[in-house]
Design a protein around this motif. Structure first.
Motif, PDB file in Angstrom:
ATOM      1  N   ILE A   6       0.820  -1.207   0.000  1.00  0.00           N
ATOM      2  CA  ILE A   6       0.000   0.000   0.000  1.00  0.00           C
ATOM      3  C   ILE A   6       0.860   1.266   0.000  1.00  0.00           C
ATOM      4  CG2 ILE A   6      -0.368   0.472   2.472  1.00  0.00           C
ATOM      5  CD1 ILE A   6      -3.269   0.277   0.093  1.00  0.00           C
ATOM      6  N   HIS A   9       1.081   3.484  -3.041  1.00  0.00           N
ATOM      7  CA  HIS A   9      -0.169   4.215  -3.255  1.00  0.00           C
ATOM      8  C   HIS A   9      -0.212   5.464  -2.376  1.00  0.00           C
ATOM      9  CE1 HIS A   9      -2.097   1.116  -5.718  1.00  0.00           C
ATOM     10  NE2 HIS A   9      -1.493   0.251  -4.921  1.00  0.00           N
ATOM     11  N   ILE A  10       0.245   5.311  -1.129  1.00  0.00           N
ATOM     12  CA  ILE A  10       0.301   6.468  -0.220  1.00  0.00           C
ATOM     13  C   ILE A  10       1.234   7.523  -0.794  1.00  0.00           C
ATOM     14  CG2 ILE A  10       0.936   7.248   2.091  1.00  0.00           C
ATOM     15  CD1 ILE A  10       0.290   4.398   3.101  1.00  0.00           C
ATOM     16  N   GLU A  14      -2.628   8.785  -2.738  1.00  0.00           N
ATOM     17  CA  GLU A  14      -3.909   8.118  -2.551  1.00  0.00           C
ATOM     18  C   GLU A  14      -4.221   7.950  -1.066  1.00  0.00           C
ATOM     19  OE1 GLU A  14      -4.618   4.819  -5.457  1.00  0.00           O
ATOM     20  OE2 GLU A  14      -2.482   5.199  -5.885  1.00  0.00           O
ATOM     21  N   VAL A  16      -5.662   5.764   2.102  1.00  0.00           N
ATOM     22  CA  VAL A  16      -5.720   4.356   2.480  1.00  0.00           C
ATOM     23  C   VAL A  16      -6.255   4.212   3.897  1.00  0.00           C
ATOM     24  CG1 VAL A  16      -3.782   3.792   0.959  1.00  0.00           C
ATOM     25  CG2 VAL A  16      -3.360   4.238   3.369  1.00  0.00           C
ATOM     26  N   PHE A  27      -9.195   7.724   6.832  1.00  0.00           N
ATOM     27  CA  PHE A  27      -8.095   7.429   5.916  1.00  0.00           C
ATOM     28  C   PHE A  27      -6.790   8.028   6.411  1.00  0.00           C
ATOM     29  CE2 PHE A  27     -10.314  11.185   4.228  1.00  0.00           C
ATOM     30  CZ  PHE A  27      -9.288  12.111   4.184  1.00  0.00           C
ATOM     31  N   TRP A  69      -4.927  -3.562   4.714  1.00  0.00           N
ATOM     32  CA  TRP A  69      -4.925  -2.212   4.148  1.00  0.00           C
ATOM     33  C   TRP A  69      -5.707  -2.208   2.835  1.00  0.00           C
ATOM     34  CZ3 TRP A  69      -3.253   2.061   6.531  1.00  0.00           C
ATOM     35  CH2 TRP A  69      -2.399   1.920   7.618  1.00  0.00           C
ATOM     36  N   GLU A  70      -6.434  -1.114   2.594  1.00  0.00           N
ATOM     37  CA  GLU A  70      -7.126  -0.969   1.316  1.00  0.00           C
ATOM     38  C   GLU A  70      -7.180   0.492   0.907  1.00  0.00           C
ATOM     39  OE1 GLU A  70     -11.823  -0.703   2.484  1.00  0.00           O
ATOM     40  OE2 GLU A  70     -11.003  -2.675   2.045  1.00  0.00           O
ATOM     41  N   LEU A  71      -7.354   0.702  -0.381  1.00  0.00           N
ATOM     42  CA  LEU A  71      -7.487   2.055  -0.922  1.00  0.00           C
ATOM     43  C   LEU A  71      -8.865   2.606  -0.587  1.00  0.00           C
ATOM     44  CD1 LEU A  71      -5.934   1.470  -4.431  1.00  0.00           C
ATOM     45  CD2 LEU A  71      -4.875   2.674  -2.533  1.00  0.00           C
TER      46      LEU A  71
END
Length: 73
Positions: A6, A9-10, A14, A16, A27, A69-71
């Motif tokens: 993840i 992405h951070i 994004e 998370v 988030f 963890w997810e978006l």
């Protein structure tokens, strides 16, 4: 998703969250390098919750080892 997966992405801006968090956590985001009173601030994590504004956040060992963890859309 794991923290290792993840993290890119951070870094891309994004939002998370961990699905295992049971509370008001909405988030996590990364605040990129910025300035305060002319001095450089290094990047840092922020957490947004339902009942407060943004707060600084540091992952715990449990957060780093978690695989939930997810978006956030």
């Amino acid at each position: 998703m794991t923290f290792e997966k993840i993290l890119p992405h951070i870094k891309n801006g994004e939002k998370v969250v961990r699905t295992g968090w049971e509370g008001t956590e909405l988030f996590i985001i990364l605040q990129q390098e910025s300035k305060f009173e002319g001095d450089v601030l290094n990047p840092y994590f922020l957490i947004k919750t339902e009942d407060e504004a943004y707060s600084m956040w540091s992952p715990t060992d449990c957060d780093i080892l978690a695989d939930d963890w997810e978006l956030v859309e």
